[in-house]
Design an enzyme around this catalytic site. Sequence first.
Site, PDB file in Angstrom:
ATOM      1  N   ALA B  37     -49.756 -37.095 -19.068  1.00  0.00           N
ATOM      2  CA  ALA B  37     -48.354 -37.108 -18.664  1.00  0.00           C
ATOM      3  C   ALA B  37     -48.149 -36.888 -17.173  1.00  0.00           C
ATOM      4  CB  ALA B  37     -47.594 -36.030 -19.435  1.00  0.00           C
ATOM      5  N   SER B  38     -49.183 -36.378 -16.505  1.00  0.00           N
ATOM      6  CA  SER B  38     -49.033 -36.102 -15.074  1.00  0.00           C
ATOM      7  C   SER B  38     -49.476 -37.279 -14.222  1.00  0.00           C
ATOM      8  CB  SER B  38     -49.887 -34.878 -14.709  1.00  0.00           C
ATOM      9  OG  SER B  38     -51.234 -35.144 -15.080  1.00  0.00           O
ATOM     10  N   TYR B 145     -61.559 -41.283 -22.896  1.00  0.00           N
ATOM     11  CA  TYR B 145     -61.108 -41.882 -24.159  1.00  0.00           C
ATOM     12  C   TYR B 145     -61.832 -41.299 -25.368  1.00  0.00           C
ATOM     13  CZ  TYR B 145     -58.367 -45.897 -22.344  1.00  0.00           C
ATOM     14  OH  TYR B 145     -57.434 -46.710 -21.765  1.00  0.00           O
ATOM     15  N   LEU B 201     -48.453 -59.617 -22.901  1.00  0.00           N
ATOM     16  CA  LEU B 201     -47.933 -59.998 -24.199  1.00  0.00           C
ATOM     17  C   LEU B 201     -46.514 -59.487 -24.410  1.00  0.00           C
ATOM     18  CD1 LEU B 201     -51.104 -59.524 -26.399  1.00  0.00           C
ATOM     19  CD2 LEU B 201     -50.126 -61.636 -25.504  1.00  0.00           C
ATOM     20  N   HIS B 261     -55.235 -61.065 -19.379  1.00  0.00           N
ATOM     21  CA  HIS B 261     -53.938 -61.743 -19.293  1.00  0.00           C
ATOM     22  C   HIS B 261     -54.038 -63.255 -19.433  1.00  0.00           C
ATOM     23  CE1 HIS B 261     -52.874 -57.797 -18.181  1.00  0.00           C
ATOM     24  NE2 HIS B 261     -52.984 -57.907 -16.865  1.00  0.00           N
ATOM     25  N   LYS B 364     -46.928 -65.674  -8.377  1.00  0.00           N
ATOM     26  CA  LYS B 364     -46.618 -66.622  -9.434  1.00  0.00           C
ATOM     27  C   LYS B 364     -47.525 -66.410 -10.622  1.00  0.00           C
ATOM     28  CE  LYS B 364     -47.452 -71.251  -9.070  1.00  0.00           C
ATOM     29  NZ  LYS B 364     -47.168 -72.640  -8.620  1.00  0.00           N
ATOM     30  N   GLN B 393     -43.509 -65.584 -14.283  1.00  0.00           N
ATOM     31  CA  GLN B 393     -42.874 -64.796 -13.239  1.00  0.00           C
ATOM     32  C   GLN B 393     -43.167 -65.419 -11.896  1.00  0.00           C
ATOM     33  OE1 GLN B 393     -45.002 -61.116 -13.965  1.00  0.00           O
ATOM     34  NE2 GLN B 393     -46.432 -61.482 -12.314  1.00  0.00           N
ATOM     35  N   TYR B 501     -53.648 -83.511  -8.790  1.00  0.00           N
ATOM     36  CA  TYR B 501     -52.614 -82.877  -7.978  1.00  0.00           C
ATOM     37  C   TYR B 501     -52.134 -83.906  -6.978  1.00  0.00           C
ATOM     38  CZ  TYR B 501     -50.401 -79.654  -4.688  1.00  0.00           C
ATOM     39  OH  TYR B 501     -49.506 -79.023  -3.863  1.00  0.00           O
TER      40      TYR B 501
END
Lengths: 511, 513
Positions: B37-38, B145, B201, B261, B364, B393, B501
């Site tokens: 939390a810190s 973890y 996601l 991602h 982008k 985005q 392109y």
Amino acid sequence: MTRSEVLGRLRTELYGDRPAHGGGAHLFIVLGASGDLAKKKIYPTLWWLFRDGLLPENTYFVGFARSKLSVEDIKKACLPYMKVAEDESECLSAFFSRNSYLSGRYDEGDSFSQLDAHLSSLPGGADANRLFYLALPPTVYHRVSANIGTHCMSLKGWTRVIVEKPFGRDLQSSQELSAHLSSLFKEEQIYRIDHYLGKEMVQNLMVLRFGNRIFGPIWNRSSVAAVVLTFKEPFGTQGRGGYFDDFGIIRDVMQNHLLQMLSLVAMEKPASTSSDDVRDEKVKVLKCVAPVAMSDVVLGQYVGDPEGQGPAKLGYLDDPTVPKGSCTPTFATTVLYVRNERWDGVPFILRCGKALNERKAEVRLQFTDVPGDIFGERCVRNELVVRVQPDEAIYLKMTTKKPGVYFSPEETELDLTYRNRYKDVKLPDAYERLILDVFCGSQMHFVRSDELREAWRIFTPLLHHIEGQKTPPIPYTYGSRGPPEADELMQNVGFHYKGSYQWVKPHSACS
Amino acid sequence: MTIPLSRSEVFGELRKELYEDEKFRQSDAHIFIIMGASGDLAKKKIYPTLWWLFRDGLLPEETYFVGFARSELTVDAIRAATMPYLKVADSEAERLATFFSRNTYISGRYTDEGSFAKLHTHILSLPGGGEANRLFYLALPPTVYHDVSKNIKHHCMSTKGWNRIIVEKPFGRDLASSQELSTHLSGLFTEDQIYRIDHYLGKEMVQNLMVLRFGNRIFGPIWNRDSVACVVLTFKEPFGTQGRGGYFDDFGIIRDVMQNHLLQILCLVAMEKPASTSSDDVRDEKVKVLKCIAPVTMSDVVLGQYEGDPNGEGDAKLSYLDDPTVPKGSTQATFATVVLYVHNERWDGVPFILRCGKALNERKAEVRLQFTDVPGDIFGNQCRRNELVVRVQPNEAVYAKMMSKKPGVYFSPEETELDLTYKSRYKDVKLPDAYERLILDVFCGSQMHFVRSDELREAWRIFTPLLHQIENEKPRPLPYRYGSRGPPEADELSKKVGFRYEGTYRWVNPHRL
């Protein structure tokens, strides 16, 4: 500066090809120069083309009609429609200095010999290319065309004859007129105008269809549920019902404009963009359309709206020029089928009418449902819409995720509104394009004789039936969507109308 | 509660949609425990997100928040730390007070079982605590973890309600380490208790991919190798490591962005239609498509590292190696272009080009399908390839680049687009932050937008051989200038595998005209 750069480029694109412009003179003869079409459309169009430098250098204009008129008279009659800017007055004088006028009788050979003599007297006139625009009532077509053929053909240059609808009123009369014209002129000399073929979005149909890979696999019966071709006017006959009554909405709009759009939507890809290759495909697809059956038709006639304003209070039969008890439809919805491999079973719904709720002409392909739906039947059908007028646009109505915290589908659109995207582009009037095409010898956007024959073949039995039976049209209120029976017909043949979607001008969402 | 009326109507509708699910009954108590939390993530992302959800009434009524970390802190200290990120409006002060009144804080050591017993006791002391559902957010460095997850399992599980563990990347650094962590977690929790976050996601346009693909008839026949020439998935940042290069250097751009991602987006583009929209049906399809991808080979890769721009402003003058926290002579890549192939019936032969990088020319993230040429062209080779672009985005949008008749007196084709720009079309719609959606999903028990263990395994399988080869051989990455498009070799690779392109087209915001 910028406009003339654009026009310069355009001239190169148009006249890069030699035949249109050999330094020779061009004579443009307006037959029926005193009439409505001439003053409202033809002279203004010629002026705009002249002003923009889009016509060949040595072009002269000759008016011909029965009245004894001067060029001054013509000028006065046209001026209200010519939209002349202040800095254009010198150009306008130049334009009218190229104009002359002859009076004569349409049925007299002598008048046309005189016309020919006058044409030859103009600079370069003897060798000039000649364009004859028949802005005339159909009753005089035969005589006038015969007289042109006999007395006024160019000897050294080419001769082209521009004719306007109506081309007859059924298959037989049309064939008769075509036979007459083809005895006088070759097909490459005959330019039948359907002005819808000059509209931006109608011309765009070929590019959209054949220039985009993504449409290839879906433009057929496997993916298309229905095609709807619409023409709506928000006003009635406005005191000219007498003329309209002789023709009816099917001859006025459906047998020509809507059927032309159908051809462009349904045709196969042509071998090239040459006029005959394109028109071959249009004729081919029309050949696969059987004559319309009465069971696939809804006819309507508008009645006044007691709550309406002004003309809206008047029904079709209230027009004093309309014969009492006329059964002429002012609204029609018909369903056609193209019986070929690509389209078998797909309804092509043509609907048109006067005194409806809006002004609109559009082409709408509705696609089939998504197979194996996983969104709980909340997806509505995709549609590709090409709005011909007003407000040219193309949009794809489709499903997207409802934006925000949700994960459910809702309707939206991918949009191309010309007014926004092409804000500074001048979209020329249909007649400007078409007349320019005649100068260039491009017939792609004109109706060929066999095309015309097929169009009449499809509608003539229906027309004869309606006229023979005096089929009573269903009344609908001025300003409404038309008779509900028309919507029922559409639903019956497979068009889904949910009414849940309203196209939103995306740019209006940002202030 | 000072919630404006129309918004509360929206949220009422939303609550109905979310809470239709049996498992998420409003009346049950829920306890949200933030481990770490810190830390940075907690103060910048988690607490603000919880505040927004609470403020908007999207959380169940009886929800309490417990922070846990090593430092001796108070709720006030937490509040002070997170306040700059909370975006509190004046009218919300009362609501904020209520939010913090639901907050408590416990300090303890991650390796100390006693600390967790204390945590558990504290949880029980909260209203409804005994039966409450519990969500544990591990906003912690990966080094702890193992201990934390073990301790949660042994000391803090709810016996009456459900338990869900939210974990953040990195999930290991290669296949072996990731599998080891997964094994450890699955020894403690069931798959339906494990929520691995890939925050992409949670993004609007990424979630939209499924609806676009499977909710539209028109895309069905063209979403395959017959019509698609290639798929390009892009992530570009216009800034460098900004003094945090030391941390980045341990991971590199492939682990940072590509293996997670971009690969997630690839799954959504390439997968088959699932049997339903249930989490496992969807993730089954994602795993299936990943299984058809062979590990990346070096010949399909271009690596780059940015150099300072002598003409640049401020940060742009600095190279990656100028960052004092980056080891001298590091060959770590800040840019990568990689080509993957999906060897299945739908996609065989179609290149999926993943490209990402820091210190590039723009910000982008987008998905771009480039379609094949028009067969039997009649327009004299003037037609350019169609493309469907989903901009994730900035400035969410979907557009189809296509050919139209050049408007005006011409009869030749030119490029244009059918456009949907969210900022214009959905002007008044609030697009929530990715974390808001995802945390809400955890409350609802929806795992569709979280990474399943087998998904993760496949993602590592695809990239691990490459990563090991890079670490062993230390190939020199190609230099590229800060603010440029990246090394030209990357464009050459794209071109070589079939992406065309033309450079003739530039998306125009139609609404800016």
